[in-house]
Design an enzyme around this catalytic site. Structure first.
Site, mmCIF file in Angstrom:
data_model
loop_
_atom_site.group_PDB
_atom_site.id
_atom_site.type_symbol
_atom_site.label_atom_id
_atom_site.label_comp_id
_atom_site.label_asym_id
_atom_site.label_seq_id
_atom_site.Cartn_x
_atom_site.Cartn_y
_atom_site.Cartn_z
ATOM 1 N N PRO A 2 -22.277 1.674 -11.493
ATOM 2 C CA PRO A 2 -21.597 0.655 -12.269
ATOM 3 C C PRO A 2 -20.365 1.133 -13.007
ATOM 4 C CG PRO A 2 -23.904 0.925 -12.910
ATOM 5 C CD PRO A 2 -23.495 2.116 -12.130
ATOM 6 N N GLU A 3 -19.251 0.651 -12.589
ATOM 7 C CA GLU A 3 -18.079 0.629 -13.459
ATOM 8 C C GLU A 3 -17.919 -0.823 -13.878
ATOM 9 O OE1 GLU A 3 -14.756 2.980 -13.211
ATOM 10 O OE2 GLU A 3 -15.505 4.364 -11.699
#
Length: 271
Positions: A2-3
């Site tokens: 996750p960015e």
DNA sequence: AGACAGACCTGTGAGC
DNA sequence: TGCTCACAGGTCTGTC
């Protein structure tokens, strides 16, 4: 995974299944996340109605009748909606069960993610205080980068990855945005001009917005989806592309450790 | 204040 | 096949 684009895509995917629903239970199979999850939260959550699912930085914020769940996916976490009652898999640590019988299921092999429950105002929460502006907001622009960078000797890559500067610029998109702006990632943050910071702010916005759009197409189905999609790798210019030709000048992309993280750049296009 | 190293934890792939 | 090692998208904490 996750960015910021992945977190935003997750938010958009799960919100329709949660908004307006009433919580039944919180099932905690593994409380040992980054910070311990207290199974007793379940009693407090039961009966609360989910008002909204928002995002600040990489935090998902679930408003439950004025109290809040703060969910972070860490390095390896993911959330999906389970509608068919299937049994949990390995690393499926938490279920948030709502009155439709569906649940929001949290999977996180590395357990760097976390879930917090707070009844205090979010604005005062230590995890959310001191965060810089959202990168896609008008408050974030080249002038802000220029001002905040004066006197800073750290690398521009470290500077833009600092959540006090701007939130949501993770390791992949830091490399990508610096490439797009033609700035060498090791350049001291305090020695970059206004004009170049304007280009960098634009590059950050462009890169993140494009990734969110792609997330919207490749991650559209957030209920019951099994496979995790790849990492948009086809659209990345430099990240994880060491020793392959730069898409602009064909020089070989370099990998170096900058700001303690793997960093990819074109030694010719980025100065 | 700012910069950096180390910490958290598991999985994967490379090399032997 | 099985071992060991390096490395992985984030962010907090401690130390200088």
């Amino acid at each position: 995974m996750p960015e910021l684009p992945e977190v935003e895509t997750t938010r958009r995917g799960v919100a329709p299944f949660l908004s307006g629903r009433t919580i039944e239970t919180l099932v905690v199979r593994e409380p040992r996340l980054r910070w311990p999850v207290d199974p007793a939260w379940s009693e407090n959550l039961a009966g609360r109605r989910i008002q909204s699912v928002d995002r600040r930085a990489k935090y998902l914020l679930i408003d439950v009748d004025g109290a809040h769940l703060i969910w972070h996916l860490g390095m390896s976490g993911s959330l999906r909606v389970i509608t068919d009652g299937r049994a949990p898999d390995k690393h499926d640590h938490i279920d948030l069960v709502v009155d439709t019988g569906h649940c929001l299921r949290f999977n996180d092999p590395r357990r760097f993610g976390f879930l917090l429950f707070t009844q205090a105002p979010l604005a005062k929460h230590p995890r959310l205080m001191g965060l810089g502006p959202e990168p896609l907001s008008e408050a974030f622009n080249g002038e802000l980068l220029y001002r905040r960078s004066r006197g800073r000797r750290t690398s521009v890559k470290g500077f833009v990855m600092d959540s006090a500067t701007v939130v949501g610029v993770g390791n992949i998109y830091a490399s990508e945005a610096l490439f797009l702006a033609g700035i060498h990632p090791r350049r001291p943050a305090g020695r970059i001009s206004r004009a170049r910071y304007a280009a960098l702010a634009d590059a950050i916005k462009t890169t993140l917005a494009a990734a969110i759009e792609q997330g919207g197409t490749t991650l559209r189905d957030f209920s019951d989806s099994d496979g995790r999609p790849g990492y948009f790798s086809q659209s990345l210019s430099v990240y994880d592309r060491a020793a392959t030709p730069c898409p602009h000048c064909a020089s070989l992309i370099r990998r170096e450790v900058i700001a303690q993280r793997a960093t990819y750049f074109c030694p010719r296009c980025q100065r």
